[in-house]
Motif scaffolding. Structure first.
Motif, mmCIF file in Angstrom:
data_model
loop_
_atom_site.group_PDB
_atom_site.id
_atom_site.type_symbol
_atom_site.label_atom_id
_atom_site.label_comp_id
_atom_site.label_asym_id
_atom_site.label_seq_id
_atom_site.Cartn_x
_atom_site.Cartn_y
_atom_site.Cartn_z
ATOM 1 N N THR A 58 0.806 -1.225 0.000
ATOM 2 C CA THR A 58 0.000 0.000 0.000
ATOM 3 C C THR A 58 0.837 1.272 0.000
ATOM 4 N N GLY A 59 2.164 1.151 0.051
ATOM 5 C CA GLY A 59 3.021 2.329 0.012
ATOM 6 C C GLY A 59 2.994 3.160 1.273
ATOM 7 N N GLU A 60 2.696 2.543 2.412
ATOM 8 C CA GLU A 60 2.694 3.254 3.691
ATOM 9 C C GLU A 60 2.936 2.249 4.808
ATOM 10 N N VAL A 61 3.550 2.728 5.908
ATOM 11 C CA VAL A 61 3.756 1.903 7.098
ATOM 12 C C VAL A 61 3.476 2.752 8.332
ATOM 13 N N VAL A 62 3.036 2.092 9.403
ATOM 14 C CA VAL A 62 2.634 2.793 10.615
ATOM 15 C C VAL A 62 3.143 2.051 11.851
ATOM 16 N N PHE A 63 3.074 2.714 13.002
ATOM 17 C CA PHE A 63 3.132 2.101 14.324
ATOM 18 C C PHE A 63 4.394 1.262 14.554
ATOM 19 N N PRO A 64 5.570 1.893 14.679
ATOM 20 C CA PRO A 64 6.799 1.130 14.923
ATOM 21 C C PRO A 64 6.841 0.543 16.329
ATOM 22 N N SER A 65 7.432 -0.640 16.448
ATOM 23 C CA SER A 65 7.641 -1.268 17.751
ATOM 24 C C SER A 65 9.022 -1.910 17.754
ATOM 25 N N LEU A 66 9.800 -1.668 18.819
ATOM 26 C CA LEU A 66 11.188 -2.116 18.907
ATOM 27 C C LEU A 66 11.338 -3.252 19.911
ATOM 28 N N PHE A 67 12.224 -4.193 19.580
ATOM 29 C CA PHE A 67 12.541 -5.323 20.451
ATOM 30 C C PHE A 67 14.053 -5.482 20.504
ATOM 31 N N HIS A 68 14.619 -5.529 21.720
ATOM 32 C CA HIS A 68 16.058 -5.716 21.889
ATOM 33 C C HIS A 68 16.366 -7.209 21.816
ATOM 34 N N ALA A 69 16.457 -7.707 20.599
ATOM 35 C CA ALA A 69 16.624 -9.144 20.379
ATOM 36 C C ALA A 69 17.920 -9.668 20.973
ATOM 37 N N LEU A 248 3.512 4.019 27.214
ATOM 38 C CA LEU A 248 4.055 4.416 28.510
ATOM 39 C C LEU A 248 5.540 4.691 28.355
ATOM 40 N N TRP A 249 5.982 5.817 28.901
ATOM 41 C CA TRP A 249 7.393 6.200 28.870
ATOM 42 C C TRP A 249 7.788 6.655 30.264
ATOM 43 N N THR A 250 8.921 6.160 30.746
ATOM 44 C CA THR A 250 9.424 6.554 32.055
ATOM 45 C C THR A 250 10.720 7.331 31.874
ATOM 46 N N TRP A 251 10.744 8.558 32.402
ATOM 47 C CA TRP A 251 11.904 9.428 32.265
ATOM 48 C C TRP A 251 12.259 9.996 33.632
ATOM 49 N N ARG A 252 13.480 9.667 34.097
ATOM 50 C CA ARG A 252 13.975 10.157 35.384
ATOM 51 C C ARG A 252 12.988 9.876 36.512
ATOM 52 N N ARG A 295 2.500 15.565 10.030
ATOM 53 C CA ARG A 295 1.877 14.765 11.086
ATOM 54 C C ARG A 295 2.907 13.819 11.680
ATOM 55 N N VAL A 296 2.925 13.724 13.033
ATOM 56 C CA VAL A 296 3.729 12.724 13.735
ATOM 57 C C VAL A 296 2.800 11.961 14.671
ATOM 58 N N ALA A 297 3.071 10.659 14.858
ATOM 59 C CA ALA A 297 2.111 9.814 15.574
ATOM 60 C C ALA A 297 2.803 8.562 16.103
ATOM 61 N N ALA A 298 2.064 7.802 16.927
ATOM 62 C CA ALA A 298 2.465 6.469 17.397
ATOM 63 C C ALA A 298 3.870 6.450 18.001
ATOM 64 N N PRO A 299 4.126 7.224 19.062
ATOM 65 C CA PRO A 299 5.475 7.304 19.630
ATOM 66 C C PRO A 299 5.939 5.987 20.250
ATOM 67 N N GLU A 300 7.215 5.660 20.014
ATOM 68 C CA GLU A 300 7.852 4.468 20.585
ATOM 69 C C GLU A 300 9.218 4.877 21.138
ATOM 70 N N PRO A 301 9.290 5.297 22.420
ATOM 71 C CA PRO A 301 10.575 5.664 23.008
ATOM 72 C C PRO A 301 11.354 4.429 23.452
ATOM 73 N N VAL A 302 12.671 4.454 23.243
ATOM 74 C CA VAL A 302 13.526 3.351 23.667
ATOM 75 C C VAL A 302 14.899 3.920 23.994
ATOM 76 N N GLU A 303 15.538 3.381 25.033
ATOM 77 C CA GLU A 303 16.863 3.837 25.432
ATOM 78 C C GLU A 303 17.876 2.720 25.245
ATOM 79 N N ASP A 304 19.094 3.110 24.858
ATOM 80 C CA ASP A 304 20.183 2.153 24.713
ATOM 81 C C ASP A 304 21.492 2.871 24.987
ATOM 82 N N GLY A 305 22.254 2.366 25.945
ATOM 83 C CA GLY A 305 23.541 2.957 26.264
ATOM 84 C C GLY A 305 23.454 4.398 26.711
ATOM 85 N N GLY A 306 22.378 4.748 27.401
ATOM 86 C CA GLY A 306 22.209 6.111 27.878
ATOM 87 C C GLY A 306 21.697 7.083 26.839
ATOM 88 N N VAL A 307 21.380 6.594 25.649
ATOM 89 C CA VAL A 307 20.859 7.439 24.571
ATOM 90 C C VAL A 307 19.371 7.163 24.405
#
Length: 329
Positions: A58-69, A248-252, A295-307
């Protein structure tokens, strides 16, 4: 159409308002209230361009999700897995692999890892909005997705590639008689150990009044869910009438529900361990901070090595790609 902009270095400042608790929408925040500075984020980058995928019906993608495999699998294809999907018919969950969150991201061959037809379990017009979470107890990856829009389902996997259908997680009637959609779910460990639940879920419901809200469901095992009667987030006057894509995102040490609004912004709102708002919401990411989109949407925050990385859906709903921003050097 995407507009061409020069991405600029941005400093995000989240203002925690002492007012606005409850389930209302975004509120005006007095700068004199408590201020919690979020990290400086660099320029946005395109992560997944649909035209570069072998599977792109369809020429579009949505809703990213990350996994630390690399943290959980004995023989991962790469350190990180990214799941995304087209939303339009037929959808289909796509897997991409990278050795770092900066990419490059390489599509796993063979087409979608979850498709719209999975006989004898279901045969729907589309599946989309993938979200993954690892279960240490069973050494399984749970993948949640919707299809149709009325039902959020789940499948499980030992390797993140081959999935076995698990069943339905939430559906319309669990949210009440007026609910017409139950989709765009994010699942995470429950932040309240005393709640009696191991897992929690934010998901979107639409109702007969055509207003999209953020709902909360809780679970002991990630399979059977109890839906709270009251929405977590109702759209406010500046939200364009709808909210969705909550995470859900946890910061400090502070928990936030991050979500997008119908006017194309990503918002952040503090919540307690009961996952209920404790103060008002502010803009976390504006379209001007992304690359060439309105437009920005579907936030997926992830941390790695302090970044800190923030992956997100970017662009019109039927012309979206995946982008990310990260902590600036």
């Amino acid at each position: 159409m995407r507009r061409r902009r020069s991405p600029a270095l941005v400093a995000l400042v989240l203002v925690l308002s002492a007012c606005g608790a409850g389930t209302g929408g975004a509120t005006q925040v007095d700068p004199a209230d408590e201020v919690r500075a979020l990290p400086r984020l660099g320029a946005a980058e395109v992560v997944v361009e649909p035209d570069g995928l072998d599977y792109s019906p369809t020429g579009e993608v949505v809703f990213p999700s990350l996994f630390h495999a690399g943290e959980h699998l004995a023989e991962p294809l790469g350190e990180w897995y990214l799941y995304t999907a087209p939303h339009e018919v037929p959808g289909g969950v796509v897997l991409l692999v990278a050795d770092t969150l900066d990419g490059p991201w390489v599509e796993h061959p063979g087409g979608p890892v979850v498709s719209a037809s999975s006989p004898p379990h279901f045969d729907v017009s589309h599946v989309s909005s993938p979200d993954v979470v690892w279960h240490d107890e069973t050494s399984e990856l749970f993948l949640y997705f919707h299809g149709e829009n009325s039902t959020t389902r789940y499948a499980t996997s030992r390797d993140g590639v081959s999935f076995t259908y698990g069943g339905e997680a939430v559906w319309n009637s669990l949210g009440g008689e007026e609910v017409t959609e139950s989709s765009y779910a994010r699942v995470f460990e429950h932040p309240d150990p005393s709640s009696g639940f191991r897992w929690a879920m934010f998901y979107m419901t639409n109702s007969r009044d055509d207003v999209r809200r953020i709902r909360l469901a809780e679970s002991i095992d990630g399979r059977s869910w109890v839906v709270d009667e009251e929405p977590v987030i109702e759209p406010g006057p500046g939200d364009g009438g709808n909210v969705s894509g909550a995470n859900l995102w946890t910061w400090r040490g502070q928990h936030f529900v991050v979500y997008h609004t119908a006017n194309g912004r990503i918002m952040a709102r503090p919540v307690g361990v009961d996952l209920r708002p404790t103060s008002g919401a502010v803009v976390l990411l504006d379209p001007d901070q992304a690359v060439d989109v309105d437009r920005v949407a579907a936030p997926e925050p992830v941390e790695d090595g302090g970044v800190l990385y923030l992956f997100f859906e970017a662009g019109d709903r039927l012309d979206a790609q995946i982008q990310s921003v990260r902590t600036a050097p």
